[in-house]
Write a protein that holds these residues in place. Structure first.
Motif, PDB file in Angstrom:
ATOM      1  N   LYS A 119    -127.907 -51.337 -26.153  1.00  0.00           N
ATOM      2  CA  LYS A 119    -127.029 -52.358 -25.581  1.00  0.00           C
ATOM      3  C   LYS A 119    -126.783 -53.486 -26.578  1.00  0.00           C
ATOM      4  CE  LYS A 119    -128.211 -51.875 -20.690  1.00  0.00           C
ATOM      5  NZ  LYS A 119    -128.890 -52.556 -19.571  1.00  0.00           N
ATOM      6  N   LYS A 120    -127.838 -53.924 -27.236  1.00  0.00           N
ATOM      7  CA  LYS A 120    -127.698 -55.002 -28.226  1.00  0.00           C
ATOM      8  C   LYS A 120    -126.794 -54.568 -29.383  1.00  0.00           C
ATOM      9  CE  LYS A 120    -132.085 -57.192 -27.186  1.00  0.00           C
ATOM     10  NZ  LYS A 120    -133.477 -57.385 -27.592  1.00  0.00           N
ATOM     11  N   GLU A 121    -126.978 -53.333 -29.835  1.00  0.00           N
ATOM     12  CA  GLU A 121    -126.127 -52.819 -30.911  1.00  0.00           C
ATOM     13  C   GLU A 121    -124.666 -52.758 -30.483  1.00  0.00           C
ATOM     14  OE1 GLU A 121    -127.745 -49.012 -31.987  1.00  0.00           O
ATOM     15  OE2 GLU A 121    -129.648 -49.901 -32.637  1.00  0.00           O
ATOM     16  N   GLN A 122    -124.418 -52.321 -29.254  1.00  0.00           N
ATOM     17  CA  GLN A 122    -123.055 -52.218 -28.754  1.00  0.00           C
ATOM     18  C   GLN A 122    -122.422 -53.602 -28.615  1.00  0.00           C
ATOM     19  OE1 GLN A 122    -121.622 -49.095 -28.609  1.00  0.00           O
ATOM     20  NE2 GLN A 122    -123.619 -48.704 -29.498  1.00  0.00           N
ATOM     21  N   GLU A 123    -123.199 -54.567 -28.130  1.00  0.00           N
ATOM     22  CA  GLU A 123    -122.693 -55.933 -28.011  1.00  0.00           C
ATOM     23  C   GLU A 123    -122.369 -56.502 -29.386  1.00  0.00           C
ATOM     24  OE1 GLU A 123    -125.502 -58.239 -25.759  1.00  0.00           O
ATOM     25  OE2 GLU A 123    -125.361 -56.876 -24.044  1.00  0.00           O
ATOM     26  N   ALA A 124    -123.238 -56.243 -30.365  1.00  0.00           N
ATOM     27  CA  ALA A 124    -123.007 -56.740 -31.727  1.00  0.00           C
ATOM     28  C   ALA A 124    -121.735 -56.139 -32.329  1.00  0.00           C
ATOM     29  CB  ALA A 124    -124.209 -56.438 -32.610  1.00  0.00           C
ATOM     30  N   LYS A 125    -121.452 -54.891 -31.964  1.00  0.00           N
ATOM     31  CA  LYS A 125    -120.242 -54.222 -32.449  1.00  0.00           C
ATOM     32  C   LYS A 125    -119.009 -54.634 -31.651  1.00  0.00           C
ATOM     33  CE  LYS A 125    -122.534 -49.907 -33.768  1.00  0.00           C
ATOM     34  NZ  LYS A 125    -122.639 -48.469 -33.412  1.00  0.00           N
ATOM     35  N   GLY A 126    -119.237 -55.270 -30.517  1.00  0.00           N
ATOM     36  CA  GLY A 126    -118.129 -55.646 -29.656  1.00  0.00           C
ATOM     37  C   GLY A 126    -117.582 -54.498 -28.835  1.00  0.00           C
ATOM     38  N   THR A 127    -118.395 -53.462 -28.645  1.00  0.00           N
ATOM     39  CA  THR A 127    -117.970 -52.318 -27.836  1.00  0.00           C
ATOM     40  C   THR A 127    -118.736 -52.304 -26.534  1.00  0.00           C
ATOM     41  OG1 THR A 127    -119.608 -50.857 -28.853  1.00  0.00           O
ATOM     42  CG2 THR A 127    -117.412 -50.898 -29.844  1.00  0.00           C
ATOM     43  N   GLY A 128    -118.141 -51.705 -25.540  1.00  0.00           N
ATOM     44  CA  GLY A 128    -118.800 -51.597 -24.241  1.00  0.00           C
ATOM     45  C   GLY A 128    -119.878 -50.535 -24.262  1.00  0.00           C
ATOM     46  N   VAL A 129    -120.852 -50.706 -23.415  1.00  0.00           N
ATOM     47  CA  VAL A 129    -121.978 -49.780 -23.350  1.00  0.00           C
ATOM     48  C   VAL A 129    -121.576 -48.440 -22.747  1.00  0.00           C
ATOM     49  CG1 VAL A 129    -124.276 -49.438 -22.364  1.00  0.00           C
ATOM     50  CG2 VAL A 129    -123.630 -51.663 -23.263  1.00  0.00           C
ATOM     51  N   GLU A 130    -120.610 -48.412 -21.855  1.00  0.00           N
ATOM     52  CA  GLU A 130    -120.243 -47.183 -21.143  1.00  0.00           C
ATOM     53  C   GLU A 130    -119.069 -46.451 -21.788  1.00  0.00           C
ATOM     54  OE1 GLU A 130    -122.180 -46.157 -18.736  1.00  0.00           O
ATOM     55  OE2 GLU A 130    -123.354 -47.986 -18.742  1.00  0.00           O
ATOM     56  N   GLU A 131    -118.729 -46.753 -23.046  1.00  0.00           N
ATOM     57  CA  GLU A 131    -117.526 -46.201 -23.656  1.00  0.00           C
ATOM     58  C   GLU A 131    -117.719 -44.867 -24.373  1.00  0.00           C
ATOM     59  OE1 GLU A 131    -115.702 -49.071 -26.154  1.00  0.00           O
ATOM     60  OE2 GLU A 131    -115.527 -50.537 -24.559  1.00  0.00           O
TER      61      GLU A 131
END
Length: 161
Positions: A137-149
């Motif tokens: 989740k933290k990695e996805q937030e840092a990338k600016g992408t959603g977790v469920e994508e």
């Protein structure tokens, strides 16, 4: 009918399956993890296991068209939880996320495994997968992408390829 293949044909077949296995390992487990595992196999003895894993597991099983990658990931999560193989469970939890599994689906798989394989395995499974999911989740937030994508390549698309 028994066919006699030349040593060169057998070598080429192994090479194709190995290469497909490496591609699949990269896709599911991530290039960084796979490259680290391959680099750690710095002698003939250890290297043979990495080659076998790439060829037999990833090249022969993971590339088969019978199951979607997400389903294969879910099966691995349940089995690795049941076997109490924490390090591999963490790798395959990340792979499941790469293959489109959601936090809820992973939670349900571990609960199912706990019910049939024992609470100690389930508790460890929750500890391991919970940590991986939070990191993801933290990695996805840092990338600016959603977790469920994340999406799996559909079974039909894999057969066509």
């Amino acid at each position: 009918m028994v066919v006699n293949y030349s040593p060169e044909e057998i070598k080429n077949a192994h090479e194709v399956v190995y290469n497909e296995g490496i591609k699949m390992r990269y896709q599911v487990a991530g290039k960084e993890y796979v490259d680290r595992a391959l680099k750690a196999a710095d002698n003939d003895y250890a290297r043979s296991m990495q080659e076998y894993v790439s060829e037999a597991c990833w090249g022969s099983i993971w590339t088969r068209p019978g199951l979607e990658l997400k389903t294969r990931s879910m099966l691995n999560l349940a089995m690795l939880c049941a076997l109490n193989r924490s390090a591999e469970l963490a790798v395959h939890c990340r792979g499941a996320l790469n293959n489109g599994a959601t936090e809820e689906e992973i939670r349900e798989v571990i609960l199912q495994a706990a019910c049939y394989c024992g609470m100690p395995a389930g508790m460890e499974g929750f500890r391991v997968t919970g940590k991986v999911i939070e990191e993801w989740k933290k990695e996805q937030e840092a990338k600016g992408t959603g977790v469920e994508e994340h999406t799996d390549i559909g079974l039909e698309q894999r057969v066509e390829e």
